[in-house]
Motif scaffolding. Structure first.
Motif, short mmCIF file in Angstrom:
data_model
loop_
_atom_site.label_atom_id
_atom_site.label_comp_id
_atom_site.label_asym_id
_atom_site.label_seq_id
_atom_site.Cartn_x
_atom_site.Cartn_y
_atom_site.Cartn_z
N VAL A 1 9.36 -10.46 -6.81
CA VAL A 1 8.19 -9.67 -6.41
C VAL A 1 7.63 -8.96 -7.64
O VAL A 1 8.36 -8.34 -8.41
CB VAL A 1 8.55 -8.64 -5.33
N LEU A 2 6.30 -9.08 -7.80
CA LEU A 2 5.60 -8.36 -8.85
C LEU A 2 4.63 -7.40 -8.20
O LEU A 2 3.69 -7.81 -7.51
CB LEU A 2 4.86 -9.34 -9.76
N GLU A 3 4.86 -6.10 -8.37
CA GLU A 3 4.02 -5.06 -7.79
C GLU A 3 3.12 -4.49 -8.89
O GLU A 3 3.60 -3.94 -9.88
CB GLU A 3 4.88 -3.96 -7.17
N LEU A 4 1.82 -4.63 -8.69
CA LEU A 4 0.85 -4.23 -9.70
C LEU A 4 0.16 -2.93 -9.28
O LEU A 4 -0.20 -2.77 -8.11
CB LEU A 4 -0.22 -5.32 -9.88
N LYS A 5 -0.04 -2.05 -10.22
CA LYS A 5 -0.79 -0.83 -9.99
C LYS A 5 -1.89 -0.77 -11.04
O LYS A 5 -1.61 -0.58 -12.23
CB LYS A 5 0.10 0.40 -10.08
N PRO A 6 -3.14 -0.94 -10.65
CA PRO A 6 -4.23 -0.92 -11.63
C PRO A 6 -4.33 0.42 -12.35
O PRO A 6 -3.76 1.43 -11.92
CB PRO A 6 -5.48 -1.19 -10.78
N ARG A 7 -5.10 0.42 -13.43
CA ARG A 7 -5.27 1.66 -14.20
C ARG A 7 -6.01 2.73 -13.41
O ARG A 7 -5.92 3.92 -13.71
CB ARG A 7 -6.03 1.37 -15.50
N TYR A 8 -6.79 2.30 -12.42
CA TYR A 8 -7.57 3.24 -11.61
C TYR A 8 -7.69 2.69 -10.19
O TYR A 8 -7.60 1.46 -9.99
CB TYR A 8 -8.97 3.46 -12.21
N PRO A 9 -7.85 3.54 -9.18
CA PRO A 9 -8.04 3.04 -7.82
C PRO A 9 -9.37 2.31 -7.71
O PRO A 9 -10.38 2.75 -8.26
CB PRO A 9 -8.01 4.31 -6.96
N ILE A 10 -9.38 1.21 -6.98
CA ILE A 10 -10.59 0.39 -6.86
C ILE A 10 -11.28 0.77 -5.56
O ILE A 10 -10.92 0.29 -4.48
CB ILE A 10 -10.23 -1.11 -6.90
N PHE A 11 -12.30 1.62 -5.65
CA PHE A 11 -13.06 2.03 -4.48
C PHE A 11 -14.16 1.00 -4.18
O PHE A 11 -14.29 -0.01 -4.88
CB PHE A 11 -13.67 3.43 -4.71
N GLY A 12 -14.95 1.28 -3.15
CA GLY A 12 -15.98 0.36 -2.73
C GLY A 12 -16.97 0.02 -3.84
O GLY A 12 -17.46 0.92 -4.53
N ALA B 1 -9.52 2.57 -0.85
CA ALA B 1 -9.36 2.14 -2.24
C ALA B 1 -8.17 1.19 -2.37
O ALA B 1 -7.17 1.33 -1.67
CB ALA B 1 -9.17 3.35 -3.16
N ILE B 2 -8.30 0.23 -3.26
CA ILE B 2 -7.18 -0.67 -3.58
C ILE B 2 -6.31 0.04 -4.61
O ILE B 2 -6.70 0.21 -5.76
CB ILE B 2 -7.69 -2.02 -4.13
N ARG B 3 -5.14 0.46 -4.20
CA ARG B 3 -4.25 1.21 -5.09
C ARG B 3 -3.21 0.33 -5.76
O ARG B 3 -2.68 0.70 -6.81
CB ARG B 3 -3.55 2.32 -4.31
N GLY B 4 -2.92 -0.78 -5.16
CA GLY B 4 -1.91 -1.66 -5.74
C GLY B 4 -2.01 -3.05 -5.14
O GLY B 4 -2.66 -3.26 -4.11
N VAL B 5 -1.37 -3.99 -5.80
CA VAL B 5 -1.36 -5.39 -5.37
C VAL B 5 0.07 -5.89 -5.45
O VAL B 5 0.76 -5.68 -6.46
CB VAL B 5 -2.28 -6.26 -6.25
N ARG B 6 0.50 -6.55 -4.40
CA ARG B 6 1.86 -7.09 -4.34
C ARG B 6 1.79 -8.61 -4.36
O ARG B 6 1.08 -9.22 -3.55
CB ARG B 6 2.59 -6.60 -3.09
N LEU B 7 2.53 -9.22 -5.28
CA LEU B 7 2.58 -10.67 -5.40
C LEU B 7 4.00 -11.16 -5.14
O LEU B 7 4.94 -10.72 -5.82
CB LEU B 7 2.14 -11.12 -6.81
N ASN B 8 4.15 -12.04 -4.17
CA ASN B 8 5.43 -12.67 -3.90
C ASN B 8 5.50 -13.97 -4.70
O ASN B 8 4.79 -14.93 -4.41
CB ASN B 8 5.60 -12.94 -2.41
N SER C 1 1.35 -1.03 -18.10
CA SER C 1 2.77 -0.69 -17.90
C SER C 1 3.09 -0.23 -16.49
O SER C 1 4.25 -0.11 -16.12
CB SER C 1 3.19 0.39 -18.91
N THR C 2 2.05 0.05 -15.68
CA THR C 2 2.27 0.56 -14.32
C THR C 2 2.50 -0.60 -13.35
O THR C 2 1.82 -0.74 -12.34
CB THR C 2 1.08 1.41 -13.86
N SER C 3 3.46 -1.42 -13.66
CA SER C 3 3.82 -2.53 -12.78
C SER C 3 5.34 -2.54 -12.62
O SER C 3 6.08 -1.98 -13.44
CB SER C 3 3.33 -3.86 -13.34
N ARG C 4 5.76 -3.21 -11.59
CA ARG C 4 7.19 -3.28 -11.29
C ARG C 4 7.54 -4.71 -10.90
O ARG C 4 6.90 -5.28 -10.02
CB ARG C 4 7.56 -2.32 -10.16
#
Length: 442
Positions: A294-305, A257-264, A282-285
């Motif tokens: 750095v922007l660290e994103l956490k989606p509202r839900y895990p992205i499964f297949g 699952a895609i749990r988060g995305v990191r953007l440099n 709001s679940t971002s840092r």
């Protein structure tokens, strides 16, 4: 950089007889890297010029039925890879060597490519915490239009859990080795299949729409990226269990699952935001200092297949970091094509550069292999003529080919800069005058 500009669907038939037999491959090493989302091939071949005339063009067959891009072409030991021109001609990569190779002379050529749609989840459905396996099938011979005296192929895998490998390969740890083979004619094939464990998601950006707005009055450049993200890993066999997922967070197991995305992001970035179809997430840092942003994103839900997620991120930066003033009216803008996450496939990308109203585009270029560049006009509040735009379209990008830049040279005079405030001032003054006249009449 002239390589990596070709992405296409390969012709089903390759006419090897049409290639002049002016080269001989004395030795070849092919490395197939399956540790990431996309298959990457690194081919190192020692070529000998068999003709009596100097040669500078080498033809290597394309991957039949697959979309493929060139990441790098160079001569081993040299760093001038940007001098190599790689084009597609009738089912081949035509590699233009930037020098003449004399008769009987040898040259070591290195070609790196990325091939899409070669990995398939097997089984196609798994338990939420079950093991995830991918299957790869392909030709392990070196793809050559010329006779190959000696060759070897290595397939690198992300784990040593290999359930199946065919084609008489030798498995050692997480690497399957085929060969060495001797005296293989051009066009011969040796098909093999490998099924191995892969714990990382297969992240695919189906579409990315980026807007870059330049403001001379505010000294600001604004970026906004709209993502349509999906995961091509195996689907869940049963309904998603939120309780089991929350419990697994305590021991953090490997998951597709895609749990988060990191953007440099560029240094100096400020005012970063992250929204989706519901609203602000709001679940971002976000952290920014003198060394990084750095922007660290956490989606509202895990992205499964086979799950999808659309979202928008944006930020501001000082225009002076991206703009160079050549003279009183001429400017050069340099901006990155994208700042996406690593190990992601970009199926379609659109980058629109919005210049100030009254600007005149003199020239533009990009190091990314775009399929089209469109000119347009974007109208916002207070505009009269509208703001000139340049839209760059691209497809089938990976991190190596997407990390380029866009350079736009444009002219922007003082009179054009004063157009909007003068128009707004005139409009408000006219309204005020009309109000005065109306009050006198009434």
């Amino acid at each position: 950089m002239l390589f990596g500009l070709v992405s296409l669907l390969v012709l089903p038939v390759l006419a090897f007889d049409n290639v002049p037999p002016v080269w001989r491959v004395t030795n070849a090493l092919r490395t197939i890297d399956l540790t990431k989302t996309v298959q990457r091939d690194n081919l190192a071949v020692i070529l000998e010029n068999l003709s009596k005339e100097p040669q500078s063009v080498v033809y290597l067959p394309l991957e039949v039925g697959k979309r493929q891009v060139v990441l790098e072409a160079k001569e081993k030991g040299k760093t001038n890879s940007e001098d190599f021109l790689v084009t597609q001609e009738s089912g081949y990569w035509a590699i233009q060597i930037p020098r003449l190779v004399l008769a009987k002379e040898q040259i070591t050529l290195v070609l790196t490519t990325a091939t899409f749609d070669t990995l398939e989840p097997k089984p196609a459905r798994i338990e939420q915490n079950g093991k995830h396996y991918l299957s790869w099938s392909g030709d392990v011979y070196v793809k050559s239009a010329y006779a190959v005296e000696k060759q070897k192929t290595k397939v690198k895998l992300p784990s040593s859990d290999v359930q199946e490998h065919s084609g008489d390969g030798n498995l050692q740890g997480s690497t399957v080795t085929y060969g060495p083979f001797k005296d293989v004619a051009g066009g011969e094939k040796l098909l093999a299949t490998i099924r191995y464990e892969a714990t990382a998601p297969i992240a695919v950006v189906r579409s990315l729409a980026r807007d870059i707005e330049v403001s001379h009055w505010g000294g600001n450049i604004a970026f906004e990226d709209s993502y349509s993200l999906t995961n091509r890993a195996a689907q869940l066999a049963k309904q998603f269990d939120r309780i089991a997922y929350s419990q697994s967070a305590f021991y953090n197991p490997k998951s597709t699952a895609i749990r988060g995305v990191r953007l440099n992001l560029p240094i100096g970035t400020r005012d970063a935001y992250f929204v989706d179809e519901i609203g602000n997430v709001s679940t971002s840092r976000f952290r920014s200092n003198a060394r990084e942003a750095v922007l660290e994103l956490k989606p509202r839900y895990p992205i499964f297949g086979n799950w999808n997620y659309t979202f928008v991120v944006g930020w501001n930066n000082d225009l002076s970091r991206s703009l160079l003033r050549q003279d009183d009216t001429t400017y050069v803008l340099r901006v990155p094509f994208m700042e996406g996450p690593n190990d992601v496939i970009y199926e379609r990308a659109s980058v629109r550069v919005v210049l100030p109203e009254g600007a005149n585009v003199l020239s533009h270029k990009t190091t990314v292999g775009v399929t089209k560049v469109a000119h347009g006009v974007h109208k916002t509040f207070g505009d009269t003529l509208g703001r000139p735009t340049l839209t760059f379209l691209a497809s089938d990008l990976v991190e190596e080919t997407a990390r380029g830049e866009i350079v736009v040279e444009y002219q922007y005079t003082t009179s054009a800069m004063l157009r909007k405030p003068l128009v707004l001032f005139s409009a408000f003054a006219g309204l005020f005058l009309l109000k005065v006249i109306a009050s006198k009449i009434i």
